[in-house]
Scaffold this motif. Structure first.
Motif, mmCIF file in Angstrom:
data_model
loop_
_atom_site.group_PDB
_atom_site.id
_atom_site.type_symbol
_atom_site.label_atom_id
_atom_site.label_comp_id
_atom_site.label_asym_id
_atom_site.label_seq_id
_atom_site.Cartn_x
_atom_site.Cartn_y
_atom_site.Cartn_z
ATOM 1 N N PRO A 50 27.966 29.594 44.245
ATOM 2 C CA PRO A 50 27.354 28.269 44.200
ATOM 3 C C PRO A 50 28.359 27.132 44.435
ATOM 4 C CG PRO A 50 27.710 29.033 41.968
ATOM 5 C CD PRO A 50 28.144 30.147 42.897
ATOM 6 N N ILE A 51 29.666 27.395 44.240
ATOM 7 C CA ILE A 51 30.681 26.385 44.555
ATOM 8 C C ILE A 51 31.763 27.047 45.384
ATOM 9 C CG2 ILE A 51 30.280 24.992 42.475
ATOM 10 C CD1 ILE A 51 32.764 26.306 41.245
ATOM 11 N N ASN A 52 32.539 26.240 46.073
ATOM 12 C CA ASN A 52 33.656 26.779 46.848
ATOM 13 C C ASN A 52 34.711 27.303 45.887
ATOM 14 O OD1 ASN A 52 32.395 25.899 49.172
ATOM 15 N ND2 ASN A 52 33.435 23.933 49.148
ATOM 16 N N GLN A 53 35.020 28.587 45.986
ATOM 17 C CA GLN A 53 36.037 29.156 45.103
ATOM 18 C C GLN A 53 36.694 30.357 45.751
ATOM 19 O OE1 GLN A 53 33.622 29.930 41.676
ATOM 20 N NE2 GLN A 53 33.209 32.022 42.272
ATOM 21 N N HIS A 54 37.916 30.590 45.339
ATOM 22 C CA HIS A 54 38.675 31.756 45.785
ATOM 23 C C HIS A 54 38.820 32.662 44.572
ATOM 24 C CE1 HIS A 54 39.837 30.274 49.751
ATOM 25 N NE2 HIS A 54 39.836 29.085 49.173
ATOM 26 N N VAL A 55 38.180 33.821 44.616
ATOM 27 C CA VAL A 55 38.162 34.765 43.506
ATOM 28 C C VAL A 55 39.214 35.839 43.755
ATOM 29 C CG1 VAL A 55 36.729 36.413 42.244
ATOM 30 C CG2 VAL A 55 35.712 34.335 43.160
ATOM 31 N N MET A 56 39.995 36.142 42.731
ATOM 32 C CA MET A 56 41.020 37.173 42.851
ATOM 33 C C MET A 56 40.362 38.517 43.127
ATOM 34 S SD MET A 56 43.867 35.580 42.502
ATOM 35 C CE MET A 56 45.064 36.858 42.229
ATOM 36 N N ASN A 57 40.929 39.270 44.050
ATOM 37 C CA ASN A 57 40.384 40.581 44.412
ATOM 38 C C ASN A 57 40.425 41.576 43.259
ATOM 39 O OD1 ASN A 57 39.851 39.727 47.034
ATOM 40 N ND2 ASN A 57 41.833 40.417 47.792
ATOM 41 N N ASP A 58 41.372 41.408 42.336
ATOM 42 C CA ASP A 58 41.474 42.329 41.204
ATOM 43 C C ASP A 58 40.585 41.934 40.031
ATOM 44 O OD1 ASP A 58 42.799 40.145 40.149
ATOM 45 O OD2 ASP A 58 44.687 41.181 39.831
ATOM 46 N N GLY A 59 39.787 40.864 40.189
ATOM 47 C CA GLY A 59 38.858 40.441 39.143
ATOM 48 C C GLY A 59 39.483 39.673 38.001
ATOM 49 N N SER A 60 40.721 39.208 38.176
ATOM 50 C CA SER A 60 41.418 38.518 37.084
ATOM 51 C C SER A 60 41.021 37.055 36.918
ATOM 52 C CB SER A 60 42.932 38.625 37.274
ATOM 53 O OG SER A 60 43.326 38.001 38.470
ATOM 54 N N GLY A 61 40.213 36.503 37.816
ATOM 55 C CA GLY A 61 39.772 35.123 37.686
ATOM 56 C C GLY A 61 39.716 34.411 39.019
ATOM 57 N N ASP A 62 39.711 33.076 38.941
ATOM 58 C CA ASP A 62 39.648 32.229 40.128
ATOM 59 C C ASP A 62 41.037 31.669 40.444
ATOM 60 O OD1 ASP A 62 36.905 32.614 40.127
ATOM 61 O OD2 ASP A 62 36.505 30.744 39.039
ATOM 62 N N PHE A 63 41.404 31.723 41.716
ATOM 63 C CA PHE A 63 42.709 31.230 42.166
ATOM 64 C C PHE A 63 42.651 29.712 42.263
ATOM 65 C CE2 PHE A 63 45.532 29.890 45.565
ATOM 66 C CZ PHE A 63 46.702 30.539 45.253
ATOM 67 N N TYR A 64 43.610 29.029 41.652
ATOM 68 C CA TYR A 64 43.681 27.567 41.717
ATOM 69 C C TYR A 64 44.887 27.049 42.460
ATOM 70 C CZ TYR A 64 39.645 25.838 39.296
ATOM 71 O OH TYR A 64 38.364 25.491 38.995
ATOM 72 N N GLY A 65 45.957 27.827 42.552
ATOM 73 C CA GLY A 65 47.135 27.366 43.266
ATOM 74 C C GLY A 65 48.388 28.041 42.780
ATOM 75 N N CYS A 66 49.526 27.404 43.094
ATOM 76 C CA CYS A 66 50.826 27.961 42.736
ATOM 77 C C CYS A 66 51.687 26.872 42.105
ATOM 78 C CB CYS A 66 51.537 28.501 43.973
ATOM 79 S SG CYS A 66 50.614 29.760 44.855
ATOM 80 N N ILE A 67 52.652 27.309 41.327
ATOM 81 C CA ILE A 67 53.595 26.393 40.719
ATOM 82 C C ILE A 67 54.978 27.036 40.724
ATOM 83 C CG2 ILE A 67 53.178 27.215 38.372
ATOM 84 C CD1 ILE A 67 53.490 24.302 37.430
ATOM 85 N N MET A 68 55.990 26.231 40.950
ATOM 86 C CA MET A 68 57.362 26.731 40.937
ATOM 87 C C MET A 68 58.000 26.286 39.635
ATOM 88 S SD MET A 68 59.307 28.514 42.655
ATOM 89 C CE MET A 68 60.327 28.644 44.068
ATOM 90 N N ARG A 69 58.599 27.216 38.919
ATOM 91 C CA ARG A 69 59.268 26.865 37.668
ATOM 92 C C ARG A 69 60.751 26.932 37.824
ATOM 93 N NH1 ARG A 69 56.926 29.993 32.681
ATOM 94 N NH2 ARG A 69 56.082 31.571 34.002
#
Length: 69
Positions: A50-69
């Motif tokens: 129902p909304i634009n989303q990128h779902v992890m193939n392993d079922g761990s949740g929805d992908f939101y982005g990346c961060i560098m620490r």
């Protein structure tokens, strides 16, 4: 670098591992944004309803982005 994953209403930081990068060949130097895009394409499936989303193939949740620490 960590992936930002939304699961059950909570955001989680998941470290990028060598296993996630398996079978990925980088022929040029890439920056954080390009590497994040490569991982998104490899690790997720795009759902437009129902909304634009990128779902992890392993079922761990929805992908939101990346961060560098």
């Amino acid at each position: 670098m960590d992936l930002i994953i939304l699961n059950d209403g909570l955001f989680h930081l998941v470290p990028v591992t060598k296993q996630m990068m398996a079978d990925t060949v980088l022929v040029n130097e890439v920056d954080l944004f390009e590497l994040c895009e490569i991982l998104r394409l490899k690790l997720t499936t795009y759902l437009d309803a129902p909304i634009n989303q990128h779902v992890m193939n392993d079922g761990s949740g929805d992908f939101y982005g990346c961060i560098m620490r």
